[in-house]
Design an enzyme around this catalytic site. Structure first.
Site, PDB file in Angstrom:
ATOM      1  N   CYS A   1      -6.765 -24.572  17.762  1.00  0.00           N
ATOM      2  CA  CYS A   1      -7.991 -25.039  18.418  1.00  0.00           C
ATOM      3  C   CYS A   1      -7.920 -26.515  18.785  1.00  0.00           C
ATOM      4  O   CYS A   1      -8.662 -26.978  19.659  1.00  0.00           O
ATOM      5  CB  CYS A   1      -9.196 -24.772  17.518  1.00  0.00           C
ATOM      6  SG  CYS A   1      -9.470 -23.009  17.214  1.00  0.00           S
TER       7      CYS A   1
ATOM      8  N   ASP B   1       0.870  -1.173   0.000  1.00  0.00           N
ATOM      9  CA  ASP B   1       0.000   0.000   0.000  1.00  0.00           C
ATOM     10  C   ASP B   1       0.909   1.225   0.000  1.00  0.00           C
ATOM     11  O   ASP B   1       2.066   1.160   0.414  1.00  0.00           O
ATOM     12  CB  ASP B   1      -0.908  -0.027   1.234  1.00  0.00           C
ATOM     13  CG  ASP B   1      -1.991   1.038   1.173  1.00  0.00           C
ATOM     14  OD1 ASP B   1      -2.143   1.654   0.106  1.00  0.00           O
ATOM     15  OD2 ASP B   1      -2.673   1.254   2.184  1.00  0.00           O
TER      16      ASP B   1
ATOM     17  N   ALA C   1     -11.678   2.194  -0.147  1.00  0.00           N
ATOM     18  CA  ALA C   1     -12.517   2.961   0.787  1.00  0.00           C
ATOM     19  C   ALA C   1     -13.819   2.259   1.149  1.00  0.00           C
ATOM     20  O   ALA C   1     -14.862   2.902   1.284  1.00  0.00           O
ATOM     21  CB  ALA C   1     -12.788   4.360   0.229  1.00  0.00           C
TER      22      ALA C   1
ATOM     23  N   ASP D   1      -3.656   7.029  -3.951  1.00  0.00           N
ATOM     24  CA  ASP D   1      -5.013   7.506  -4.220  1.00  0.00           C
ATOM     25  C   ASP D   1      -5.593   8.165  -2.977  1.00  0.00           C
ATOM     26  O   ASP D   1      -5.039   8.043  -1.878  1.00  0.00           O
ATOM     27  CB  ASP D   1      -5.906   6.339  -4.649  1.00  0.00           C
ATOM     28  CG  ASP D   1      -5.894   5.224  -3.622  1.00  0.00           C
ATOM     29  OD1 ASP D   1      -4.836   4.581  -3.444  1.00  0.00           O
ATOM     30  OD2 ASP D   1      -6.926   4.992  -2.972  1.00  0.00           O
TER      31      ASP D   1
ATOM     32  N   CYS E   1      -8.354 -26.309  13.628  1.00  0.00           N
ATOM     33  CA  CYS E   1      -7.032 -25.830  13.241  1.00  0.00           C
ATOM     34  C   CYS E   1      -6.020 -26.229  14.316  1.00  0.00           C
ATOM     35  O   CYS E   1      -6.404 -26.644  15.422  1.00  0.00           O
ATOM     36  CB  CYS E   1      -7.056 -24.318  13.029  1.00  0.00           C
ATOM     37  SG  CYS E   1      -7.058 -23.344  14.560  1.00  0.00           S
TER      38      CYS E   1
ATOM     39  N   CYS F   1     -13.682 -25.543  15.835  1.00  0.00           N
ATOM     40  CA  CYS F   1     -12.678 -25.448  14.781  1.00  0.00           C
ATOM     41  C   CYS F   1     -11.638 -26.526  15.045  1.00  0.00           C
ATOM     42  O   CYS F   1     -11.426 -26.922  16.198  1.00  0.00           O
ATOM     43  CB  CYS F   1     -12.039 -24.050  14.800  1.00  0.00           C
ATOM     44  SG  CYS F   1     -10.608 -23.853  13.717  1.00  0.00           S
TER      45      CYS F   1
END
Length: 655
Positions: A286, A89, A195, A124, A283, A281
């Site tokens: 978890c 960015d 935005a 921007d 994963c 979960c």
């Protein structure tokens, strides 16, 4: 940079994005990485394991002396510890938050090039939602001015970095359209939609959905679209269905700081679930801790582990979406996800306003059946397309009827019907009418619909009434038979006429598939069919010499042409319908039966839909080959890389 589509559903696409020799499979998520390794919560080992692309902030790198020195000396990849694709960015986020940045627009472009960024971003102006129009217009003009200058700088200096051209315009949809059009003219590599974070923070998903669609409609189809700042997995499915390819997420880390636990259905606070015996979960985090154990850890360790879980669940949802695209069930996944929050459902409902546009990108056939999951399913592309294609059939006499919901599909296999030249239209609560002679074609027998409420039926009734009015004008009211007239007619027909019902079925199926009368009256008496010995269903269509014209594909019952069938289609369908025109360079390859790539396509039928059967021709409309188009009529003209038509066979020149 190259980008090609491999699989698709809705407006979503699994694509291969090649940047500097590094491949990324889209859709995907770019974890936001802090340029200072000491401030990065999740280890780069895990980031490297999960991600093919990350995003970091070039402005923070630029403003932090020791980070800038390392980046300029060794490059951004060494600074971050990531060898794959790095996107940066430009400081726009800080500009949106703080109202000012201490860098010039061209200076930050030069810096991104200098530190070896793969994809940089213009500086921007991220105009917030709901500002007055004058401000939105003024800031958009400044963004477009900077965009043009950035492209000119890149070209003049021969910069290697790719550039993001961010679409702005606040909540003014016409300004979003203008921004997309002007950015598209400048030829950026990737198009972020900017935005939208304030809107998502306020659960204004409807506004986000409209911004996505109004931007997508004017952006080139051959470039990826990045939804800037979208990091919550519960919105991914809808965003992908609307055509977003890339996302970035700082949410995995930001939510962890507040003890928030991400799921694909929403956000949970650790305090709320600490009494559960196990996490919902599986994963690694978890699976290793109970909620109570995780809650008892010190703040720093708890934050790291929560961030890891949040990252795992984010990538898991992306993988789930990819599988849904491959299976042709993305709309079903979307309809499941939008019921996670009323504001998401509101966003999905606004999509119907744009369904005519979305239908152009939705494949004509899918591996999965159509599942009706709520009134929103009534407005899906499959339904809209069928209702339009009903008018492709040639009607002379019509009998309209209903059948019990207990009758299995396809109806013609379970109804005792005297087959005549009368078109039997069976009322359907979602698809309007299912013509008896085409009832096997996708999705007419490949769908599941529950008993509907009266208010749902009323929506379909409007179409039924309108279609009957159209029929009356088309064939005359006297040719829409009531039951007594129909019974009299079939008795008369049985006694005095004979019909080749199989040939009539093929004729109607081809009308529905192509929109033209391929099998005329003369051919009706010549064609034969081959049925499966096990199921008794149509499998091949033969000419009078026993040569194959078409094969009936078992999963969707579309008619797939042989070489002789392709020649028949070419003869019966006027140019440019169902054509893909290739340049001279590709002629020989097409005749040899090799696939057609997008860079060789010079024209096409603009109404083509993905996965339709097409004719490959040269500029003189000589038939070269036949196959399945991967791209629609818009994409065939815009893509310059990747597979365009998967060729089934070529027509070699007889020497």
């Amino acid at each position: 940079m190259t980008f090609e589509i491999k699989h698709r559903d809705a407006m979503g696409r699994i694509g291969i994005l090649n940047i500097n020799g590094k491949k990324i499979e889209t859709p995907t998520i770019m974890p936001v990485i802090h340029p200072n390794p000491k401030k990065q919560i999740v280890s780069m080992d895990l980031i490297n394991k999960l991600a093919d692309v990350i995003i970091t902030n070039s402005y923070i790198t630029y403003k932090t002396k020791h980070l800038r020195e390392i980046a300029e000396e060794k490059g951004i990849h060494k600074l971050i510890g990531f060898d794959k694709v790095i996107v940066t960015d430009s400081g726009s986020f800080q500009l949106g938050v703080y109202g000012d940045v201490e860098v010039e627009p061209m200076e930050i472009i030069e810096f991104q090039e200098r530190i070896g960024v793969d994809v940089g971003t213009i500086l921007d102006i991220p105009t917030p939602p709901d500002v007055d129009r004058e401000r939105a217009e003024k800031e958009l003009e400044e963004t477009l001015k900077r965009a043009k200058a950035s492209i000119e700088l890149k070209e003049e200096r021969g910069f290697k970095l790719l550039l993001n051209g961010t679409v702005q315009g606040s909540t003014y949809l016409d300004l979003r359209q203008k921004s997309a059009k002007e950015m598209a003219k400048l030829g950026f590599d990737i198009y972020p939609i900017g935005a939208v974070v304030p809107l998502m923070e306020q659960y204004r998903y409807r506004d986000v959905a409209e911004i996505i669609i109004n931007s997508k409609m004017y952006l080139p189809t051959n470039k990826p679209v990045h939804l800037f700042g979208c990091g919550h997995p519960m919105f991914f499915a809808l965003a992908v269905a609307l055509g977003c390819d890339l996302f970035d997420s700082a949410a995995y880390a930001l939510y962890a700081k507040d003890d928030r636990y991400l799921t694909e259905r929403g956000t949970l606070h650790l305090e709320e679930i600490k009494d559960l015996k196990a996490f919902p979960c599986s994963c690694p985090v978890c699976s290793s801790y109970t909620p109570k154990e995780l809650a008892s850890l010190n703040k720093k360790e708890r934050e790291r582990l929560l961030a890891e879980h949040n990252l795992y669940v984010t990538f898991e949802e992306i993988n789930r979406i990819k599988q849904a695209i491959r299976d042709g069930s993305l709309w079903e996944l979307v309809e499941e996800r939008v019921r996670c929050h009323p504001k998401l459902l509101e966003a999905y409902r606004v999509v119907r306003k744009y369904i005519d546009y979305i239908e152009k990108f939705d494949p004509v056939t899918k591996k999965s059946a159509f599942f009706y999951t709520g009134i929103e399913s009534m407005f899906r592309p499959e339904v809209l397309r069928h209702k339009k294609r009903l008018k492709r059939l040639r009607y002379e006499k019509v009998y309209i009827t209903t059948v019990s919901s207990s009758i299995e599909k396809p109806y013609h296999e379970h109804l005792n019907v005297v087959e005549t030249d009368v078109d039997i239209l069976i009322k359907d609560p979602v698809f309007g009418f299912i013509p008896y002679y085409i009832d096997t074609v996708y999705p007419l027998s490949q769908h599941e619909i529950p008993e509907l409420f009266d208010y749902e039926k009323e929506i379909n009734k409007r179409f039924v009434d309108e279609f009957i009015d159209w029929l009356k004008k088309k064939i005359g009211e006297d040719n829409i038979l009531d039951i007594m007239t129909y019974n009299y007619y079939i008795n008369y027909f049985s006694a005095n006429k004979k019909i080749n019902a199989d040939a009539l079925r093929i004729r109607k199926m081809l009308q529905y598939q192509y929109g033209f009368d391929i099998i005329d009256d003369e051919l009706m008496n010549k064609i034969k069919v081959v049925r499966s010995k096990t199921t008794g269903r149509l499998r091949q269509v033969l000419d009078e010499n026993g040569e194959i014209l078409f094969s009936v594909r078992s999963n969707d019952n579309l008619l797939i042409p042989s070489e002789k069938g392709a020649k028949l289609l070419w003869k019966k369908i006027p140019f440019p319908k169902y054509r893909v025109v290739v340049n001279k360079e590709a002629e020989e390859f097409a005749r040899e039966g090799r696939n057609v790539f997008a860079k060789f396509v010079i024209d096409c039928d603009e109404e083509l839909r993905p996965y339709e059967e097409v004719l490959v021709v040269n500029e003189d409309d000589e038939l070269l080959a036949y196959g399945t188009t991967i791209l629609n009529g818009i994409e065939l003209r815009e893509f310059n890389y990747g597979l365009a038509v998967k060729v089934r066979g070529g027509l070699k020149i007889n020497k």
